[in-house]
Design a protein around this motif. Structure first.
Motif, PDB file in Angstrom:
ATOM      1  N   TRP A 167      43.572  35.669  30.609  1.00 56.62           N
ATOM      2  CA  TRP A 167      43.088  34.294  30.658  1.00 56.62           C
ATOM      3  C   TRP A 167      44.009  33.346  29.916  1.00 56.62           C
ATOM      4  O   TRP A 167      44.306  32.256  30.397  1.00 56.62           O
ATOM      5  CB  TRP A 167      41.680  34.187  30.079  1.00 56.62           C
ATOM      6  N   ARG A 168      44.471  33.741  28.722  1.00 61.08           N
ATOM      7  CA  ARG A 168      45.327  32.831  27.936  1.00 61.08           C
ATOM      8  C   ARG A 168      46.626  32.529  28.677  1.00 61.08           C
ATOM      9  O   ARG A 168      47.185  31.456  28.560  1.00 61.08           O
ATOM     10  CB  ARG A 168      45.604  33.398  26.542  1.00 61.08           C
ATOM     11  N   TYR A 169      47.118  33.486  29.479  1.00 60.98           N
ATOM     12  CA  TYR A 169      48.332  33.258  30.264  1.00 60.98           C
ATOM     13  C   TYR A 169      48.078  32.266  31.393  1.00 60.98           C
ATOM     14  O   TYR A 169      48.929  31.455  31.727  1.00 60.98           O
ATOM     15  CB  TYR A 169      48.839  34.568  30.883  1.00 60.98           C
ATOM     16  N   SER A 170      46.906  32.363  32.002  1.00 63.05           N
ATOM     17  CA  SER A 170      46.599  31.524  33.172  1.00 63.05           C
ATOM     18  C   SER A 170      46.568  30.048  32.824  1.00 63.05           C
ATOM     19  O   SER A 170      46.761  29.207  33.691  1.00 63.05           O
ATOM     20  CB  SER A 170      45.272  31.943  33.806  1.00 63.05           C
ATOM     21  N   GLU A 171      46.333  29.731  31.560  1.00 66.71           N
ATOM     22  CA  GLU A 171      46.249  28.333  31.149  1.00 66.71           C
ATOM     23  C   GLU A 171      47.607  27.749  30.767  1.00 66.71           C
ATOM     24  O   GLU A 171      47.715  26.564  30.485  1.00 66.71           O
ATOM     25  CB  GLU A 171      45.251  28.197  29.997  1.00 66.71           C
TER      26      GLU A 171
ATOM     27  N   GLY B 115      44.164  35.770  41.482  1.00 70.23           N
ATOM     28  CA  GLY B 115      42.771  35.849  41.017  1.00 70.23           C
ATOM     29  C   GLY B 115      42.486  37.149  40.291  1.00 70.23           C
ATOM     30  O   GLY B 115      41.821  37.162  39.248  1.00 70.23           O
ATOM     31  N   ALA B 116      42.993  38.256  40.834  1.00 74.76           N
ATOM     32  CA  ALA B 116      42.753  39.569  40.231  1.00 74.76           C
ATOM     33  C   ALA B 116      43.416  39.684  38.856  1.00 74.76           C
ATOM     34  O   ALA B 116      42.804  40.176  37.902  1.00 74.76           O
ATOM     35  CB  ALA B 116      43.266  40.675  41.162  1.00 74.76           C
ATOM     36  N   ILE B 117      44.651  39.206  38.749  1.00 78.42           N
ATOM     37  CA  ILE B 117      45.378  39.341  37.484  1.00 78.42           C
ATOM     38  C   ILE B 117      44.939  38.276  36.480  1.00 78.42           C
ATOM     39  O   ILE B 117      44.460  38.591  35.386  1.00 78.42           O
ATOM     40  CB  ILE B 117      46.906  39.294  37.723  1.00 78.42           C
ATOM     41  N   TYR B 118      45.084  37.017  36.857  1.00 69.34           N
ATOM     42  CA  TYR B 118      44.780  35.946  35.904  1.00 69.34           C
ATOM     43  C   TYR B 118      43.280  35.723  35.706  1.00 69.34           C
ATOM     44  O   TYR B 118      42.864  35.062  34.760  1.00 69.34           O
ATOM     45  CB  TYR B 118      45.495  34.653  36.306  1.00 69.34           C
ATOM     46  N   GLY B 119      42.465  36.299  36.585  1.00 70.35           N
ATOM     47  CA  GLY B 119      41.015  36.233  36.410  1.00 70.35           C
ATOM     48  C   GLY B 119      40.501  37.292  35.453  1.00 70.35           C
ATOM     49  O   GLY B 119      39.341  37.263  35.042  1.00 70.35           O
TER      50      GLY B 119
END
Length: 175
Positions: free
Chosen positions: A120-124, A111-115
């Motif tokens: 954000w573009r990596y989290s998807e 949550g801390a990193i990908y939030g």
């Protein structure tokens, strides 16, 4: 058929059987590494909380890294063992200890990193490039980011409450 014809047929059959063996014996370490990598990436159970590294030398494939369950260790080893051309397989993937504390930290860290808007573009992505390895509250970040700023930011964001240490092994793309 005459004796000579059947001997000739036997020689053709034997050659046909040996050619694939010879071809796999000539496979380069680079091609073998690509095949192993493809096999591991097609394995659907790996998450951002697992990390597997492949090393190939003289057709000896060594797998290292850490995964969250013994099943992943075994299944990855079994998948890779089926790849034609491997002389020796060394499965040195470590299994992280089961820990509800570490599981909670993994969720907080993701949550801390990908939030963070930067990531954000990596989290998807199907396979997020930053891997978060947590073992007894000690964190190791592995994978790839675009630049030194992202590498530094990811490590800073990983300093969540409950984390004992952060080891930043992120690589920069094209490094």
């Amino acid at each position: 058929p005459t004796m000579r014809t059947s001997t000739h047929l036997a020689a053709i059959l034997l050659t046909a059987l040996l050619v694939p063996c010879v071809a796999s014996a000539q496979i380069s370490d680079q091609i073998l590494a690509e095949r192993v990598s493809t096999s591991i990436h097609k394995y659907g159970r790996l998450t951002m909380f697992d990390d597997v590294t492949i090393t190939v030398k003289n057709r000896t494939v060594t797998l290292t890294g850490r995964v969250t369950t013994p099943l992943k260790h075994d299944e990855i080893g079994a998948r890779v063992a089926k790849i034609d051309g491997i002389r020796t397989l060394v499965n040195d993937i470590g299994v992280l200890p089961a820990s509800s504390l570490d599981d909670g930290l993994r969720r907080k860290l993701a949550g801390a990193i990908y939030g963070n808007a930067t990531f954000w573009r990596y989290s998807e992505m199907t396979e997020p490039p930053i891997h978060i390895i947590v073992e007894n509250a000690h964190v190791t970040l592995t994978g790839i980011v675009n630049d030194i700023g992202e590498k530094t930011l990811a490590a800073a964001l990983a300093q969540v409450n409950g984390v004992m240490s952060v080891k930043n092994e992120l690589r920069i793309y094209k490094e």
